[in-house]
Design a protein around this motif. Structure first.
Motif, PDB file in Angstrom:
ATOM      1  N   HIS A 103     -36.610 -24.451  67.100  1.00  0.00           N
ATOM      2  CA  HIS A 103     -37.755 -24.611  68.007  1.00  0.00           C
ATOM      3  C   HIS A 103     -39.025 -24.026  67.394  1.00  0.00           C
ATOM      4  CE1 HIS A 103     -34.905 -25.943  70.958  1.00  0.00           C
ATOM      5  NE2 HIS A 103     -35.816 -25.989  71.916  1.00  0.00           N
ATOM      6  N   THR A 156     -30.820 -22.178  66.902  1.00  0.00           N
ATOM      7  CA  THR A 156     -31.499 -23.163  67.748  1.00  0.00           C
ATOM      8  C   THR A 156     -32.932 -22.719  68.042  1.00  0.00           C
ATOM      9  OG1 THR A 156     -29.380 -23.702  68.762  1.00  0.00           O
ATOM     10  CG2 THR A 156     -31.332 -24.493  69.902  1.00  0.00           C
ATOM     11  N   LYS A 186     -40.844 -23.927  77.369  1.00  0.00           N
ATOM     12  CA  LYS A 186     -39.840 -23.823  78.440  1.00  0.00           C
ATOM     13  C   LYS A 186     -38.427 -23.737  77.864  1.00  0.00           C
ATOM     14  CE  LYS A 186     -42.219 -26.134  82.267  1.00  0.00           C
ATOM     15  NZ  LYS A 186     -42.301 -27.379  83.074  1.00  0.00           N
ATOM     16  N   GLU A 187     -38.138 -24.613  76.888  1.00  0.00           N
ATOM     17  CA  GLU A 187     -36.815 -24.621  76.263  1.00  0.00           C
ATOM     18  C   GLU A 187     -36.532 -23.299  75.540  1.00  0.00           C
ATOM     19  OE1 GLU A 187     -36.486 -28.029  73.734  1.00  0.00           O
ATOM     20  OE2 GLU A 187     -36.568 -29.455  75.399  1.00  0.00           O
ATOM     21  N   THR A 188     -37.563 -22.753  74.872  1.00  0.00           N
ATOM     22  CA  THR A 188     -37.405 -21.481  74.160  1.00  0.00           C
ATOM     23  C   THR A 188     -37.114 -20.350  75.139  1.00  0.00           C
ATOM     24  OG1 THR A 188     -38.894 -22.232  72.403  1.00  0.00           O
ATOM     25  CG2 THR A 188     -38.511 -19.853  72.563  1.00  0.00           C
ATOM     26  N   GLU A 213     -43.105 -28.144  76.860  1.00  0.00           N
ATOM     27  CA  GLU A 213     -41.650 -28.371  76.903  1.00  0.00           C
ATOM     28  C   GLU A 213     -40.930 -27.440  75.931  1.00  0.00           C
ATOM     29  OE1 GLU A 213     -38.365 -29.765  78.571  1.00  0.00           O
ATOM     30  OE2 GLU A 213     -40.382 -30.328  79.224  1.00  0.00           O
ATOM     31  N   LEU A 214     -41.513 -27.287  74.755  1.00  0.00           N
ATOM     32  CA  LEU A 214     -40.938 -26.417  73.737  1.00  0.00           C
ATOM     33  C   LEU A 214     -40.908 -24.964  74.222  1.00  0.00           C
ATOM     34  CD1 LEU A 214     -39.880 -27.077  70.895  1.00  0.00           C
ATOM     35  CD2 LEU A 214     -42.073 -26.314  69.993  1.00  0.00           C
ATOM     36  N   GLU A 255     -35.743 -20.629  78.078  1.00  0.00           N
ATOM     37  CA  GLU A 255     -34.377 -20.839  78.589  1.00  0.00           C
ATOM     38  C   GLU A 255     -33.333 -20.386  77.564  1.00  0.00           C
ATOM     39  OE1 GLU A 255     -31.547 -24.511  80.096  1.00  0.00           O
ATOM     40  OE2 GLU A 255     -33.721 -24.781  80.190  1.00  0.00           O
ATOM     41  N   LEU A 256     -33.568 -20.739  76.296  1.00  0.00           N
ATOM     42  CA  LEU A 256     -32.648 -20.339  75.220  1.00  0.00           C
ATOM     43  C   LEU A 256     -32.558 -18.822  75.096  1.00  0.00           C
ATOM     44  CD1 LEU A 256     -33.526 -22.854  72.368  1.00  0.00           C
ATOM     45  CD2 LEU A 256     -31.227 -22.383  73.195  1.00  0.00           C
ATOM     46  N   SER A 275     -46.574 -21.149  76.500  1.00  0.00           N
ATOM     47  CA  SER A 275     -46.655 -21.905  77.750  1.00  0.00           C
ATOM     48  C   SER A 275     -48.070 -21.859  78.324  1.00  0.00           C
ATOM     49  CB  SER A 275     -45.646 -21.341  78.757  1.00  0.00           C
ATOM     50  OG  SER A 275     -45.510 -22.198  79.856  1.00  0.00           O
TER      51      SER A 275
END
Length: 202
Positions: free
Chosen positions: A146, A142, A62-64, A59-60, A66-67, A30
């Motif tokens: 990523h 998942t 942030k998603e990681t 974005e990747l 969150e996951l 990030s």
């Protein structure tokens, strides 16, 4: 405590440790995205193709994050199930011992219902553990996806960086840091999956 239960505790503890490292690396990605965005902005038209990539990287990341946050919750639930399974297995073993000791007693048959009940509770806990393991493995897959996507983005970043003139080295450094971070995440998650996959079919 049985060897099986001990190994389950160790597996869950190691997963928590690996996920902590993944979270740190995801935050680094990030930061790399923020640095890349600033460099691309300064480079202007020379880094035109790099600018949208910085959004993908961010974005990747942030998603990681969150996951991994969600996976940590699942790992905590798995730990609780492991504790419950240990308690219920211990209870079942004690009921079995008591039933054996009372084998010739007048009311020996009255022990059978508690033994059966304890066994059912233990088996339900074992099934729950397997379900939670399957869920966690899916979530980890998942994250692996990523990590693979981040490596592809890093490769594209290098290509775009080569067009950035005097900003080439700065942007290539970003691409390298993203690739390194993705590789680290991949390795950490792979260790988590190995620790869990033993229990998938047991």
């Amino acid at each position: 405590m049985s060897n099986q239960t001990k190994s389950q505790f160790v597996a869950v503890a190691s997963i928590t440790s690996e996920l902590t490292a993944v979270m740190v690396v995801a935050r680094e990605i990030s930061l790399a995205a923020a640095n890349a965005k600033a460099i691309a902005f300064r480079a202007g038209d020379k880094a035109k193709g790099f600018q949208p990539i910085t959004d993908f990287i961010n974005e990747l990341a942030k998603e990681t994050i969150e996951l991994v946050t969600n996976i940590n919750v699942s790992a905590l639930l798995l730990y609780r199930v492991t504790v419950n399974e240990y308690r219920r297995t211990s209870a079942y073993n004690k009921f079995q011992q008591a039933a054996k000791l009372a084998d010739n007693a007048v009311y020996a048959k009255s022990m059978q219902a508690p033994v059966n009940n304890a066994k059912l509770r233990m088996e339900e806990c074992q099934r729950q553990f397997k379900r939670d393991v399957a869920l966690l493995l899916g979530q980890l897959e998942t994250v692996m996806h990523h990590a693979r996507a981040a490596r592809v983005i890093a490769a594209n970043s290098r290509i775009e960086a080569s067009q950035a003139g005097e900003y080439l080295q700065s942007l290539q450094a970003v691409a390298e840091s993203v690739d390194k971070a993705a590789h680290t995440i991949h390795d950490n998650v792979q260790r988590c999956r190995r620790a869990l996959s033993v229990y998938r079919n047991n």
